[in-house]
Design a protein around this motif. Structure first.
Motif, PDB file in Angstrom:
ATOM      1  N   ASP A 353      34.263 -21.886  28.975  1.00  0.00           N
ATOM      2  CA  ASP A 353      35.169 -22.912  29.718  1.00  0.00           C
ATOM      3  C   ASP A 353      35.493 -23.658  28.315  1.00  0.00           C
ATOM      4  N   ILE A 354      36.560 -23.757  27.399  1.00  0.00           N
ATOM      5  CA  ILE A 354      37.195 -24.133  26.382  1.00  0.00           C
ATOM      6  C   ILE A 354      37.391 -25.560  26.491  1.00  0.00           C
ATOM      7  N   ASN A 355      36.499 -26.497  25.867  1.00  0.00           N
ATOM      8  CA  ASN A 355      36.746 -28.067  25.709  1.00  0.00           C
ATOM      9  C   ASN A 355      37.041 -28.273  24.079  1.00  0.00           C
ATOM     10  N   LEU A 356      38.399 -28.646  24.135  1.00  0.00           N
ATOM     11  CA  LEU A 356      38.729 -28.980  22.541  1.00  0.00           C
ATOM     12  C   LEU A 356      38.559 -30.472  22.364  1.00  0.00           C
ATOM     13  N   TYR A 357      38.189 -30.641  21.262  1.00  0.00           N
ATOM     14  CA  TYR A 357      38.043 -32.040  20.736  1.00  0.00           C
ATOM     15  C   TYR A 357      38.524 -32.404  19.393  1.00  0.00           C
ATOM     16  N   GLU A 358      39.225 -33.592  19.191  1.00  0.00           N
ATOM     17  CA  GLU A 358      39.886 -33.794  17.870  1.00  0.00           C
ATOM     18  C   GLU A 358      39.166 -35.267  17.412  1.00  0.00           C
ATOM     19  N   TRP A 359      38.802 -35.275  15.935  1.00  0.00           N
ATOM     20  CA  TRP A 359      38.401 -36.602  15.461  1.00  0.00           C
ATOM     21  C   TRP A 359      39.531 -37.566  15.281  1.00  0.00           C
ATOM     22  N   THR A 360      39.173 -38.753  15.851  1.00  0.00           N
ATOM     23  CA  THR A 360      40.023 -39.961  15.936  1.00  0.00           C
ATOM     24  C   THR A 360      40.457 -40.188  14.410  1.00  0.00           C
ATOM     25  N   GLN A 361      41.728 -40.851  13.989  1.00  0.00           N
ATOM     26  CA  GLN A 361      42.128 -41.146  12.673  1.00  0.00           C
ATOM     27  C   GLN A 361      41.078 -42.113  12.051  1.00  0.00           C
ATOM     28  N   ASP A 362      40.561 -42.935  12.970  1.00  0.00           N
ATOM     29  CA  ASP A 362      39.725 -44.073  12.463  1.00  0.00           C
ATOM     30  C   ASP A 362      38.450 -43.070  11.792  1.00  0.00           C
ATOM     31  N   ALA A 363      38.013 -42.264  12.514  1.00  0.00           N
ATOM     32  CA  ALA A 363      36.807 -41.552  12.111  1.00  0.00           C
ATOM     33  C   ALA A 363      37.198 -40.890  10.794  1.00  0.00           C
ATOM     34  N   VAL A 364      38.390 -40.116  10.779  1.00  0.00           N
ATOM     35  CA  VAL A 364      38.684 -39.426   9.540  1.00  0.00           C
ATOM     36  C   VAL A 364      38.679 -40.300   8.365  1.00  0.00           C
ATOM     37  N   ASN A 365      39.498 -41.585   8.518  1.00  0.00           N
ATOM     38  CA  ASN A 365      39.614 -42.602   7.694  1.00  0.00           C
ATOM     39  C   ASN A 365      38.202 -43.208   7.106  1.00  0.00           C
ATOM     40  N   ASN A 366      37.284 -43.105   7.934  1.00  0.00           N
ATOM     41  CA  ASN A 366      35.964 -43.908   7.356  1.00  0.00           C
ATOM     42  C   ASN A 366      34.988 -42.775   6.901  1.00  0.00           C
ATOM     43  N   GLY A 367      35.526 -41.492   6.822  1.00  0.00           N
ATOM     44  CA  GLY A 367      34.562 -40.595   6.347  1.00  0.00           C
ATOM     45  C   GLY A 367      33.368 -40.095   7.274  1.00  0.00           C
ATOM     46  N   ASP A 368      33.873 -40.092   8.708  1.00  0.00           N
ATOM     47  CA  ASP A 368      32.715 -39.914   9.606  1.00  0.00           C
ATOM     48  C   ASP A 368      32.725 -38.314   9.978  1.00  0.00           C
ATOM     49  N   ARG A 369      34.080 -37.676   9.683  1.00  0.00           N
ATOM     50  CA  ARG A 369      34.071 -36.319  10.214  1.00  0.00           C
ATOM     51  C   ARG A 369      33.198 -35.467   9.275  1.00  0.00           C
ATOM     52  N   THR A 370      32.483 -34.502  10.269  1.00  0.00           N
ATOM     53  CA  THR A 370      31.660 -33.587   9.691  1.00  0.00           C
ATOM     54  C   THR A 370      31.473 -32.536  10.665  1.00  0.00           C
ATOM     55  N   GLN A 371      31.046 -31.261  10.111  1.00  0.00           N
ATOM     56  CA  GLN A 371      30.579 -30.274  10.945  1.00  0.00           C
ATOM     57  C   GLN A 371      29.609 -30.466  12.077  1.00  0.00           C
ATOM     58  N   LEU A 372      29.922 -30.015  13.231  1.00  0.00           N
ATOM     59  CA  LEU A 372      29.053 -30.242  14.371  1.00  0.00           C
ATOM     60  C   LEU A 372      28.571 -28.881  14.806  1.00  0.00           C
ATOM     61  N   ARG A 373      27.123 -28.884  15.443  1.00  0.00           N
ATOM     62  CA  ARG A 373      26.575 -27.855  15.750  1.00  0.00           C
ATOM     63  C   ARG A 373      25.967 -27.703  17.137  1.00  0.00           C
ATOM     64  N   GLU A 374      26.086 -28.873  17.859  1.00  0.00           N
ATOM     65  CA  GLU A 374      25.168 -29.161  18.898  1.00  0.00           C
ATOM     66  C   GLU A 374      25.836 -29.729  19.996  1.00  0.00           C
ATOM     67  N   GLU A 375      25.936 -29.255  21.216  1.00  0.00           N
ATOM     68  CA  GLU A 375      26.666 -29.808  22.469  1.00  0.00           C
ATOM     69  C   GLU A 375      26.485 -31.157  22.654  1.00  0.00           C
ATOM     70  N   PHE A 376      25.321 -31.512  22.802  1.00  0.00           N
ATOM     71  CA  PHE A 376      25.010 -33.079  23.012  1.00  0.00           C
ATOM     72  C   PHE A 376      25.398 -34.039  22.061  1.00  0.00           C
ATOM     73  N   HIS A 377      25.356 -33.654  20.794  1.00  0.00           N
ATOM     74  CA  HIS A 377      25.915 -34.516  19.731  1.00  0.00           C
ATOM     75  C   HIS A 377      27.147 -34.547  20.113  1.00  0.00           C
ATOM     76  N   ILE A 378      28.218 -33.618  20.241  1.00  0.00           N
ATOM     77  CA  ILE A 378      29.560 -33.752  20.395  1.00  0.00           C
ATOM     78  C   ILE A 378      29.863 -34.681  21.618  1.00  0.00           C
ATOM     79  N   LEU A 379      28.969 -34.410  22.710  1.00  0.00           N
ATOM     80  CA  LEU A 379      29.257 -35.332  23.794  1.00  0.00           C
ATOM     81  C   LEU A 379      28.984 -36.834  23.611  1.00  0.00           C
TER      82      LEU A 379
END
Length: 411
Positions: A353-379
């Motif tokens: 069941d596809i769940n798409l997610y998008e990093w917010t612009q604030d997260a991108v601007n603050n350098g928080d964006r990274t590779q995620l590997r685990e379901e509950f980290h994403i949630l």
């Protein structure tokens, strides 16, 4: 974490062949037309190749000092979950692929059906034949075609045809936002009754995941044991097919489950656009399966988490690389995160069941964006406001199902 000698030997082969793979398998999705499998799981850099390092890294002892992993495969890999096939790491035999038994059946109207079997809700048969066991498939009947065994043990399918003649096409969106794509055409298209699932009426109603890889074509027309098959006749993930030995070799895809790197095969999607991006078959009947329930009673699905705007700069050289922007820009896979798989959880289903997610612009601007590997980290990042659904929408199911059987867990 220990790594056994087999994995160490395979690792040396992978390091030697990665440049060759990069040269031969890169078929960017940015191109308007593409036939055949995209790049396999052994890419040219750490953003596209998650093969584990040797356990001896950083020590004063040789790899041979380290013993084999624990016998309990839920603790440490490598472990092959889809044991019906053979996974190849050998440069001379299609590296980063799985070779599975090829089955021949028929539609009740007479057409020949060439298919594979990857999963079933029949636990005893799964263990005996090396299929993945998925108890959730017992709830998939609304999206399954039906069939019966004949006296020769062949499946006679009641419905479900696939046209493999279209040419796969994917045109990304703008340079700044490659996804959503501007246009897409899957390379194989099922009719309204096609689903990779078949419920066997004269065998206890058991459900088998049996994706079609070729349809209504004689054996000699699809016999390509050395590779380079005709993609107007076979599934786009087929690397080689041998109708004399009755085997088919399929490309594998990188992903993660609970932080561990896994390889899977992408066969079908309920959405034609996603099928085009994935190199899969458009399977309309999968739309009849309920989504959004995850592990609730009667749910046939498990969740997959796909980044839209994950890190993409420098492509495969970037160890944090992830997401659809990256895949549509550099042509490699998006490094998706899957929920429970065999050996890790008992809630596995090949129906994701596809769940798409998008990093917010604030997260991108603050350098928080990274590779995620685990379901509950994403949630957790969704709850904390770092991630949303597409374009800031509410996070959750897109209503789309991908059929992606798990093949191998690397750790």
């Amino acid at each position: 974490m220990r790594t056994n000698r087999w994995l160490y030997s395979a690792l040396k082969v992978v390091k030697a062949i990665s440049p060759t793979i990069a040269a031969t398998l890169v078929l960017p999705l940015a191109a308007l037309a593409e036939s055949g499998p995209g790049p396999g799981p052994l890419g040219p850099g750490p953003g596209c190749n998650f093969f584990p390092a040797s356990a001896s890294t950083g020590t004063r002892v040789d790899q041979t000092y380290f013993g084999p992993p624990p016998t309990n495969p839920s603790l440490v890999g490598p472990v092959q979950t889809l044991r019906a096939g053979t996974v190849s790491f050998d440069r001379d035999s299609f590296p980063g692929t799985v070779t599975l038994p090829l089955y021949k059946g028929y539609l009740k109207s007479g057409e020949t059906v060439w298919y594979i079997i990857t999963d079933t809700d029949d636990q005893a048969n799964a263990e005996a034949l090396g299929f993945n066991f998925s108890s959730k498939l017992s709830y998939s009947a609304p999206g399954a075609r039906t069939g019966n065994f004949n006296s020769a043990g062949e499946i006679i399918f009641d419905q479900g045809k696939v046209d493999f003649s279209p040419e796969r096409q994917v045109q990304p969106g703008s340079k700044e936002r490659p996804f959503p794509v501007a246009s897409a055409q899957p390379g194989s298209v099922g009719d309204k009754d096609y689903s990779p699932l078949v419920r066997m009426l004269n065998s206890g109603g058991r459900v088998y995941n049996a994706p079609i890889v070729a349809f209504n074509v004689p054996a000699d027309k699809i016999n390509f044991p050395q590779g380079n098959p005709d993609y107007k006749l076979v599934h786009d993930e087929v690397v080689a097919i041998d109708t004399e030995k009755m085997t088919v070799t399929l490309n594998l895809v990188n992903g993660f489950s609970f932080g561990r790197p896994v390889w899977y095969v992408s066969m079908d999607s309920s959405d034609p656009t996603v099928a085009a991006i994935e190199g899969a078959t458009s399977a309309p009947a999968l739309q009849n399966i309920e989504v959004g329930g995850d592990d609730s009673f009667s749910s046939a699905v498990e969740r997959i988490f796909i980044a839209i705007n994950g890190p993409q700069q420098n492509g495969c050289k970037n160890p944090q690389r992830q997401g659809l922007y990256a895949a549509l820009t550099d042509g490699y896979r998006p490094n998706n995160v899957l929920g429970g798989i065999p050996t890790i959880a008992n809630d596995y289903s090949p129906l994701w069941d596809i769940n798409l997610y998008e990093w917010t612009q604030d997260a991108v601007n603050n350098g928080d964006r990274t590779q995620l590997r685990e379901e509950f980290h994403i949630l957790g990042l969704v709850e904390s406001g770092f991630l949303t659904g597409p374009n800031g929408s509410e996070f959750g199911s897109t209503g789309i199902i991908n059929n992606c059987p798990i093949v191998f867990r690397l750790l």
